[in-house]
Write a protein that holds these residues in place. Structure first.
Motif, mmCIF file in Angstrom:
data_model
loop_
_atom_site.group_PDB
_atom_site.id
_atom_site.type_symbol
_atom_site.label_atom_id
_atom_site.label_comp_id
_atom_site.label_asym_id
_atom_site.label_seq_id
_atom_site.Cartn_x
_atom_site.Cartn_y
_atom_site.Cartn_z
ATOM 1 N N UNK A 252 -5.344 -3.629 2.358
ATOM 2 C CA UNK A 252 -4.254 -3.771 3.306
ATOM 3 C C UNK A 252 -3.228 -2.675 3.118
ATOM 4 N N UNK A 253 -2.513 -2.344 4.174
ATOM 5 C CA UNK A 253 -1.415 -1.390 4.056
ATOM 6 C C UNK A 253 -0.375 -2.010 3.137
ATOM 7 N N UNK A 254 0.027 -1.267 2.151
ATOM 8 C CA UNK A 254 0.964 -1.761 1.143
ATOM 9 C C UNK A 254 0.627 -1.105 -0.177
ATOM 10 N N UNK A 255 1.150 -1.610 -1.240
ATOM 11 C CA UNK A 255 0.910 -1.014 -2.553
ATOM 12 C C UNK A 255 -0.397 -1.536 -3.150
ATOM 13 N N UNK A 256 -0.850 -0.849 -4.180
ATOM 14 C CA UNK A 256 -2.011 -1.329 -4.927
ATOM 15 C C UNK A 256 -1.690 -2.700 -5.508
#
Length: 188
Positions: free
Chosen positions: A38-42
């Motif tokens: 998903x778009x976002x951080x690891x």
């Protein structure tokens, strides 16, 4: 995770159609053929509910053999994942999904053609990780690559949706005219 029209699926004697969907989803981890990031951080991709410590996140990355990849990134756990995870290879995305499943501590891991889009080397890494990190969990592997399932405890061979064979790989291979034996021979 759609409504069933006929038949039923039971886990430990419980008909899953009677389990609330959110509870069911929280108890299963699925690694699909096309891995989803998903778009976002690891960090968000591994632990969207922000429930585990950094140590546990790093441990999951180490188990999935991604620790060195993430360590080299400028923001490490806080590095942004682009839309669909395009800033990582397909194999790396599969391994991130595996790390996410490890973080969730799901008792059941379903791998739906999870190795179909990755090279044999990454497939071997994935199989080693599953053998060790998920040894005390139930792993259901749906696969066409015979090498992916040869180390399984039990193999179900389906043909046109019907169960044709069900046994350990060793016992299935003892049947010279068996369907599984013919699949193994065809893949040599």
């Amino acid at each position: 995770m759609i409504d069933m029209f006929e038949g039923k699926i039971c886990i430990d004697g419980v008909d899953i159609s009677r389990v609330p969907l959110t509870l069911l989803r929280s108890r299963l981890s699925i690694i699909p053929q096309d891995p989803v990031l998903f778009s976002g951080t690891i960090r968000f991709n591994l632990d969207p509910e922000d429930k585990v410590s950094d140590w546990e996140l790093w441990r999951s990355l180490e188990i999935a053999q991604l620790k060195s990849v993430v360590t080299e990134l400028p923001n490490q756990l806080d590095e942004m994942v682009t839309e669909g995870g395009e800033n990582f290879s397909v194999g790396q995305r599969q391994l991130f999904c595996l790390a996410r499943a490890f973080v969730r501590k799901s008792r059941i891991l379903i791998m739906d053609e999870a190795t179909a889009s990755i090279d044999m080397e990454t497939d071997a890494i994935l199989q080693d990780v599953i053998k060790t990190a998920f040894r005390d969990r139930t792993v259901l592997t749906i696969a066409h690559r015979i090498a992916t399932i040869l180390n399984s405890d039990r193999i179900l061979v389906l043909d046109q949706g019907k169960l044709m064979e069900n046994d350990s790989p060793e016992n299935l291979l003892k049947k010279p005219d068996g369907l599984f034996t013919s699949l193994v021979k065809a893949n040599k």
